[in-house]
Every structure is written in structure tokens, then in C-alpha cells.
Scaffold this active site. Structure first.
Site, PDB file in Angstrom:
ATOM      1  N   LYS A  80       0.820  -1.218   0.000  1.00  0.00           N
ATOM      2  CA  LYS A  80       0.000   0.000   0.000  1.00  0.00           C
ATOM      3  C   LYS A  80       0.858   1.274   0.000  1.00  0.00           C
ATOM      4  O   LYS A  80       0.343   2.357  -0.282  1.00  0.00           O
ATOM      5  CB  LYS A  80      -0.987   0.006   1.167  1.00  0.00           C
ATOM      6  CG  LYS A  80      -0.396   0.163   2.536  1.00  0.00           C
ATOM      7  CD  LYS A  80      -1.512   0.238   3.575  1.00  0.00           C
ATOM      8  CE  LYS A  80      -0.961   0.485   4.960  1.00  0.00           C
ATOM      9  NZ  LYS A  80      -2.030   0.645   5.962  1.00  0.00           N
ATOM     10  N   ASP A  81       2.162   1.162   0.302  1.00  0.00           N
ATOM     11  CA  ASP A  81       3.062   2.313   0.261  1.00  0.00           C
ATOM     12  C   ASP A  81       3.694   2.530  -1.109  1.00  0.00           C
ATOM     13  O   ASP A  81       4.390   3.529  -1.315  1.00  0.00           O
ATOM     14  CB  ASP A  81       4.204   2.141   1.283  1.00  0.00           C
ATOM     15  CG  ASP A  81       3.727   2.202   2.724  1.00  0.00           C
ATOM     16  OD1 ASP A  81       2.663   2.810   2.974  1.00  0.00           O
ATOM     17  OD2 ASP A  81       4.412   1.639   3.599  1.00  0.00           O
ATOM     18  N   ARG A 129      -8.333   8.306   3.120  1.00  0.00           N
ATOM     19  CA  ARG A 129      -9.329   7.271   2.842  1.00  0.00           C
ATOM     20  C   ARG A 129     -10.107   6.918   4.112  1.00  0.00           C
ATOM     21  O   ARG A 129     -11.349   6.873   4.109  1.00  0.00           O
ATOM     22  CB  ARG A 129      -8.615   6.018   2.295  1.00  0.00           C
ATOM     23  CG  ARG A 129      -9.487   4.775   2.210  1.00  0.00           C
ATOM     24  CD  ARG A 129      -8.650   3.543   1.886  1.00  0.00           C
ATOM     25  NE  ARG A 129      -7.660   3.257   2.914  1.00  0.00           N
ATOM     26  CZ  ARG A 129      -7.890   2.561   4.023  1.00  0.00           C
ATOM     27  NH1 ARG A 129      -9.110   2.091   4.264  1.00  0.00           N
ATOM     28  NH2 ARG A 129      -6.936   2.337   4.902  1.00  0.00           N
ATOM     29  N   ARG A 130      -9.385   6.680   5.214  1.00  0.00           N
ATOM     30  CA  ARG A 130     -10.065   6.347   6.475  1.00  0.00           C
ATOM     31  C   ARG A 130     -10.837   7.551   7.004  1.00  0.00           C
ATOM     32  O   ARG A 130     -11.965   7.408   7.480  1.00  0.00           O
ATOM     33  CB  ARG A 130      -9.041   5.882   7.514  1.00  0.00           C
ATOM     34  CG  ARG A 130      -8.423   4.521   7.222  1.00  0.00           C
ATOM     35  CD  ARG A 130      -7.434   4.133   8.300  1.00  0.00           C
ATOM     36  NE  ARG A 130      -6.779   2.859   8.010  1.00  0.00           N
ATOM     37  CZ  ARG A 130      -5.477   2.643   8.124  1.00  0.00           C
ATOM     38  NH1 ARG A 130      -4.672   3.607   8.533  1.00  0.00           N
ATOM     39  NH2 ARG A 130      -4.959   1.457   7.851  1.00  0.00           N
ATOM     40  N   ARG A 147       0.126  10.913  12.573  1.00  0.00           N
ATOM     41  CA  ARG A 147       1.257  10.245  11.928  1.00  0.00           C
ATOM     42  C   ARG A 147       2.056   9.496  12.977  1.00  0.00           C
ATOM     43  O   ARG A 147       1.827   9.618  14.167  1.00  0.00           O
ATOM     44  CB  ARG A 147       2.170  11.284  11.261  1.00  0.00           C
ATOM     45  CG  ARG A 147       1.646  11.957  10.010  1.00  0.00           C
ATOM     46  CD  ARG A 147       1.852  11.199   8.705  1.00  0.00           C
ATOM     47  NE  ARG A 147       3.038  10.374   8.648  1.00  0.00           N
ATOM     48  CZ  ARG A 147       4.254  10.786   8.264  1.00  0.00           C
ATOM     49  NH1 ARG A 147       4.428  12.046   7.909  1.00  0.00           N
ATOM     50  NH2 ARG A 147       5.261   9.947   8.233  1.00  0.00           N
ATOM     51  N   ARG A 153       1.580   5.642  17.661  1.00  0.00           N
ATOM     52  CA  ARG A 153       0.130   5.875  17.597  1.00  0.00           C
ATOM     53  C   ARG A 153      -0.579   5.234  18.794  1.00  0.00           C
ATOM     54  O   ARG A 153      -1.500   5.822  19.360  1.00  0.00           O
ATOM     55  CB  ARG A 153      -0.429   5.323  16.282  1.00  0.00           C
ATOM     56  CG  ARG A 153       0.154   5.996  15.054  1.00  0.00           C
ATOM     57  CD  ARG A 153      -0.522   5.518  13.781  1.00  0.00           C
ATOM     58  NE  ARG A 153       0.300   5.798  12.616  1.00  0.00           N
ATOM     59  CZ  ARG A 153      -0.147   5.748  11.376  1.00  0.00           C
ATOM     60  NH1 ARG A 153      -1.397   5.435  11.132  1.00  0.00           N
ATOM     61  NH2 ARG A 153       0.650   6.008  10.358  1.00  0.00           N
ATOM     62  N   CYS A 240      -1.288   7.840  -1.951  1.00  0.00           N
ATOM     63  CA  CYS A 240      -1.624   7.593  -0.548  1.00  0.00           C
ATOM     64  C   CYS A 240      -2.754   8.507  -0.086  1.00  0.00           C
ATOM     65  O   CYS A 240      -3.562   8.121   0.745  1.00  0.00           O
ATOM     66  CB  CYS A 240      -0.401   7.830   0.337  1.00  0.00           C
ATOM     67  SG  CYS A 240       0.946   6.689   0.027  1.00  0.00           S
TER      68      CYS A 240
END
Length: 309
Positions: A80-81, A129-130, A147, A153, A240
Site C-alpha cells: 500500500k506504500d 481514505r479512512r 502520523r 500511535r 496515498c
């Protein structure tokens, strides 16, 4: 085959992924690889919003440069990166079998779910997206940029700075942190990112002996799913920081894919789906992209591009 040097980012999760690939190569070839830590732009600017540091490729650029300069022989990435445009002298001989594609919720207080969070609760994620899909589901929440690596996190939600955070379930599973998950979202609630849950091994195109040696690590179903999802992403010119989610998977010998484009404020939510034989994965991605455009996704993506510009 000589012992390959595997390049990776230095985060806990990235090192886990590189170690996983190292063990798989050892099993397949009997050759033990060396792991080389490389700091990427995304790591150096760990607190800056993606919109400020460029988004696409910030976690892999330095790894690709190290491959091209032959400082390393392989690079391990979260798919996904990986941007849709990959240097022509590089390729992905291996896409490992995909883990859980879903997103999940970690809450400050045990037992919380997205539906039970209080009105105005602070929820953190770096992903547009989230952010967009959560605003669609719960427009009353205070969705904030977050981030940092997984451990950073988690500390921020433990400290109460956030009431909840959104993460990829696969990352927590890999780190043995599944017990921290308060809720796992099915794709019809939070559509995953393109490539989510999949690990890719990148190499130089010319190193054919290396490709052959590690070919056993490649997973056909995951590769075809990723081809379809990335064809969709490329058609929509997404990176992204595009509010796009997609999920392709094989069911009964057919490749099915769902995709969502959601406006950043969550008010517009466009969902399309289609299917094709597995050997037509790329065409499936292109077709679904056109279906999204025809349903109005182009206007949303133009709006996002203008805001970023």
C-alpha cells in the site's frame, strides 16, 4: 545464489516484515540474507502531514535508490506504500500471501466501538481514505491527523490524546498486538487501501537468478488481486492521499473487486463492484475505475487534487 542484502525501513513493523521475508528466503533457498536498515523521507519527517511531504513514495524512495545503486539486492515494502509508477529497472518478483485486509479500531477505553464513541470523540488517522469513510459513518466525530509508527500511535491513544485510532489489522496481528483491537471493520464499512495486508519484495529487473531463487514466495491469488487494485489506482491517478478504497479477491475461481471513492467530508460515497477471470485482473481494474468515473468519482478526485494543489 549469494546471500542477498534486504533493505527495509527501521520501524518495528517494517523490520518484522523484512525478517519474515528473510526467513522465507532461508526456507526456500538455504541462503541466509542480511537485513539493511535505510531511513526514508517518511521516517525522517514522521510528524509532518502527508500533504506537506508529498504522500506518494515517501516510504520507499530511498529503498529504491539503494536498489538501483546496488547497495542492497532486495527491498521489502508494504504494497500500500508503493506508488503506481515504479522505476523501469525495478520489478516485484514476489508478492507474499496477503494477510487480513481490514482496518480496525483501537480505543482509549476498553470495549468501545465506532458506534458507541461519544459525539465529538477525537479519532486519529493519517489516511484520507479512512478519514473520509469514518466521516461518512460518523459525521459527528472529531477526525484528526495522526502520523507516526504503530507504537507511537498506540501511545497517543493510551495517553488519552485521542479517544480512538484507526490502523490496519494486519500490522497489529504481525506485531502480536491483536489484543489491542476494539473493533474490526468489514470492507462494506471501511473499504481497505489498495494493497493493504500485502508485502512485496522488490528487485532489480536484470537480477533474473535472484527472481528464480525466490519465486516460491510469490502468491498467485494475492498477485492477481494486487494487479487489479493497482490498475484501478493508476487509472484514477491515486496515491496515498486519495479517498479511495479497493478490495479484490478470488472467490470460486473468479476475481471479484469492490471499490469506494468518498469525498473528504464523507458526504459523497460512491461504491462500485465487478468481476473477471483472474487472468484479466488488469482489465478488471481499468473497468471498475471507469465505472467509478461514470458514477461521479472524477469530480471528488478533482476536488481533492485542487485542495492539495
Amino acid at each position: 545464489m549469494k546471500a542477498p542484502r534486504i533493505g527495509t525501513r527501521g520501524s518495528i513493523l517494517a523490520k518484522w516484515q523484512a525478517e519474515y521475508v528473510r526467513k522465507r528466503i532461508l526456507q526456500a533457498t538455504g541462503v541466509d540474507a542480511e537485513i539493511v536498515i535505510i531511513k526514508t523521507t517518511g521516517d525522517k519527517l514522521a510528524q509532518a502531514p502527508f500533504s506537506q511531504i508529498g504522500g506518494q513514495g515517501v516510504f520507499i524512495k530511498e529503498l529504491e535508490e539503494a536498489l538501483l545503486s546496488e547497495e542492497i539486492d532486495l527491498a521489502v515494502h508494504s504494497i500500500k506504500d508503493v506508488p503506481t509508477d515504479v522505476p523501469s529497472r525495478l520489478c516485484f518478483p514476489v508478492i507474499c500471501r496477503r494477510d487480513d485486509v481490514r482496518d480496525c479500531l483501537v480505543t482509549a477505553k476498553p470495549g468501545g466501538t465506532l458506534s458507541t464513541l461519544r459525539k465529538g470523540a477525537r479519532i486519529g488517522t493519517s489516511s484520507l481514505r479512512r478519514q473520509a469513510q469514518v466521516r461518512h459513518a460518523r459525521p459527528d466525530l472529531d477526525v484528526r491527523e495522526l502520523r507516526g509508527n504503530v507504537d507511537t500511535r498506540l501511545r497517543k491513544v493510551e495517553s488519552g490524546e485521542y479517544d480512538a485510532i484507526l490502523l490496519a489489522k494486519a500490522g497489529l496481528d504481525r506485531l502480536g498486538l491483536s489484543g489491542r483491537i476494539a473493533e474490526t471493520f468489514e470492507p462494506d464499512v471501511l473499504m481497505p487501501a489498495v494493497g493493504q495486508g500485502a508485502i512485496g519484495v522488490q528487485a532489480r529487473l536484470k537480477d533474473e537468478e535472484m527472481h528464480e531463487a525466490i519465486a516460491a514466495l510469490d502468491d498467485f491469488e494475492t498477485r492477481q488481486s494486487i494487479v487489479a487494485e493497482r490498475a484501478l489506482l493508476g487509472s484514477l491517478q491515486g496515491g496515498c492521499q486519495v479517498p479511495l478504497g479497493a478490495w479484490a479477491r478470488l472467490e470460486r475461481g473468479e476475481l471479484f473487486m469492490d471499490a469506494v471513492v468518498c469525498s473528504p467530508n464523507g458526504q459523497q460515497h460512491i461504491h462500485q463492484k465487478s468481476s473477471a477471470p483472474p487472468d484479466q485482473a488488469r482489465d478488471l481494474g481499468f473497468r471498475l475505475a471507469q465505472m467509478l468515473f461514470d458514477a461521479g468519482a472524477g469530480e471528488i478526485l478533482e476536488q481533492v487534487s485542487r485542495q492539495r494543489g
